[in-house]
Design an enzyme around this catalytic site. Structure first.
Site, PDB file in Angstrom:
ATOM      1  N   HIS A 188       0.316  11.009 -10.219  1.00  0.00           N
ATOM      2  CA  HIS A 188      -0.668  10.754 -11.272  1.00  0.00           C
ATOM      3  C   HIS A 188      -2.035  11.256 -10.825  1.00  0.00           C
ATOM      4  O   HIS A 188      -2.528  10.906  -9.748  1.00  0.00           O
ATOM      5  CB  HIS A 188      -0.717   9.262 -11.605  1.00  0.00           C
ATOM      6  CG  HIS A 188       0.540   8.774 -12.262  1.00  0.00           C
ATOM      7  ND1 HIS A 188       1.061   7.522 -12.066  1.00  0.00           N
ATOM      8  CD2 HIS A 188       1.394   9.404 -13.121  1.00  0.00           C
ATOM      9  CE1 HIS A 188       2.177   7.382 -12.778  1.00  0.00           C
ATOM     10  NE2 HIS A 188       2.391   8.515 -13.422  1.00  0.00           N
ATOM     11  N   GLU A 396       2.059   0.920  -4.365  1.00  0.00           N
ATOM     12  CA  GLU A 396       0.790   0.946  -5.100  1.00  0.00           C
ATOM     13  C   GLU A 396      -0.294   0.539  -4.123  1.00  0.00           C
ATOM     14  O   GLU A 396      -0.343  -0.598  -3.666  1.00  0.00           O
ATOM     15  CB  GLU A 396       0.835  -0.021  -6.290  1.00  0.00           C
ATOM     16  CG  GLU A 396       1.836   0.360  -7.365  1.00  0.00           C
ATOM     17  CD  GLU A 396       1.408   1.553  -8.190  1.00  0.00           C
ATOM     18  OE1 GLU A 396       0.279   2.044  -7.992  1.00  0.00           O
ATOM     19  OE2 GLU A 396       2.203   1.993  -9.033  1.00  0.00           O
TER      20      GLU A 396
END
Length: 449
Positions: A188, A396
């Site tokens: 991303h 994450e």
């Protein structure tokens, strides 16, 4: 990225901070002033995605319904969710009955000199590496440690940037019969800290070989692959104006529309588009692409992973895909909320969970199965396990919340937040010869290896 569900006190503080940050935005909008983060000459403010705090969704099912609007879920609290959404997606969320509060846009850089074309990070973020800077650092490391580190160009992005695979091992030029581990980063575009994570691993594992007994042993007995930038086009676009655009997808045009980009982490060829865990609308943040593996970057990495099948056996045994933010360790599956969905036994689930929890104990992240948060389909960790039987995790990274920097923490955190994952990475490398050792069943699954 994927969200986290923090404890009560953290939730309250984060919520209060989000409300406090949002207040100036609301006031500015009420007075007709441009919101913080607007860029001269950019698309009209209403057409650009923004982050919102959404109150209401408190279950995985409710969050899955929220994601079905095409917004990306960035962060989860007990009764609030932070999303990135454009105007249409925000309206769809409101139609679900939720209340939205706009959060501040990313920081704005001082105006550039007339005629200047910015292609770098803004002040306060210049410690992050652009694609060119990262490539230069990688080339210097390869030249410095030629016996330990090699570089392959495994393909190109949509705009023609090289996609690199770096190999680390004692006899790096030889393809030895050793367990392999894969680390990937930057699917991303706005998640720039993940590129720094890849560069940290390259520097740490090369520089400590011969002086750190643990690192030395692992490079003597493992073959480590690092793909430091899956989405260089999106990353370059995110900073090209001199201000952050909060761009998520790649830069591949979508035929028949004016929309650009596919969410790479919804495009992998396993359970692609199966389960309401992605969007079929090219305008959406989580657009899954025209077909499975339609994004060139996903095609390149998929081909590379398959190339590691030697003699009918996948040599890559474990993997981590780095994202930001929310401080999580996640494991498959994302497409089903069953602990042992199709393609996973109880022992396999227990191995995933045990390793995930042990890694999380070293970095302070929250460990959980991906679908405990909300349903996703076409994600890389589901593909790596479901298609290739690789024990694949998603990390994450920092921070834990929007209030601590969200997708754009200052460059002063890079060193601390990358080294924070050192022990977790070493643990996974150590277990790569037989992940089932984590649950004490190595004799059952790995005997004779």
């Amino acid at each position: 990225m994927r969200p986290r569900i923090p404890g009560g006190r953290t939730t309250v503080l984060a919520a209060l901070l989000s409300l406090a940050l949002a207040a100036p935005i609301a006031a500015a909008q009420a007075q007709g002033a441009p919101p913080h983060g607007s860029v001269a000459g950019a698309a009209p403010d209403a057409e650009r995605p923004h982050q919102y705090e959404v109150t209401g969704p408190a279950t995985a099912a409710a969050r899955t319904a929220l994601a079905a609007t095409g917004a990306s879920i960035d962060e989860v609290h007990a009764r609030a969710v932070v999303i990135t959404a454009d105007r249409a997606q925000a309206a769809a969320v409101r139609r679900l009955g939720h209340t939205l509060r706009r959060l501040p846009d990313p920081p704005v850089a001082p105006p550039a000199a007339p005629g200047a074309r910015a292609k770098d990070f803004p002040p306060g973020y210049t410690g992050y590496h652009t694609y060119a800077e990262a490539t230069k650092e990688i080339d210097a490391l390869v030249a410095k440690y030629p016996a330990l580190l090699s570089k392959q160009v495994i393909g190109t992005s949509h705009e023609g940037r090289n996609l690199l695979a770096l190999k680390l091992s004692k006899n790096v030029s030889k393809d030895e019969n050793e367990p392999e581990v894969l680390f990937t980063a930057h699917q991303h575009a706005r998640e720039h800290l993940t590129v720094e994570m890849a560069l940290y691993l390259l520097n740490e594992l090369t520089s400590k070989y011969g002086s750190d007994a643990r690192v030395t042993k692992l490079l003597d007995s493992r073959e480590i692959w690092i793909i430091p930038d899956l989405n260089p086009d999106g990353g370059a676009y995110d900073i090209a104006s001199g201000n952050f655009r909060s761009w998520r997808k790649n830069r591949q045009p979508n035929q028949g529309t004016s929309q650009v980009g596919t969410d790479l982490n919804r495009n992998w060829d396993f359970k692609w588009g199966c389960c309401d865990g992605s969007s079929g609308n090219p305008a959406d943040e989580t657009y899954r692409g025209a077909s499975a593996a339609s994004a060139p970057e996903v095609q390149v990495v998929s081909k590379f992973v398959r190339s590691r099948i030697v003699g009918g056996t996948q040599q890559i045994k474990a993997a981590i895909d780095f994202h930001t933010y929310s401080e999580l360790v996640l494991w498959p599956f994302g497409f089903t909320d069953d602990d042992t969905g199709p393609g996973m036994t109880q022992d396999e689930h227990d191995t995933f969970a045990t390793i995930g929890k042990k890694m999380a104990a070293t970095n302070g992240y929250t460990p959980e199965q991906s679908s405990d948060l909300y349903i996703t389909d076409g994600a890389i960790d589901d593909y790596l396990w479901g298609d290739q039987r690789i024990f694949a995790y998603t990390f994450e990274m920092y921070p834990s919340s929007f209030g601590s920097g969200g997708f754009y923490p200052r460059d002063s955190v890079i060193s601390k937040q990358t080294s924070r994952n050192r022990e977790a990475v070493l643990q996974l490398l150590d277990l790569a010869d037989c992940p089932y050792r984590a649950i004490g069943k190595q004799n059952q699954y790995c005997k004779g290896r």
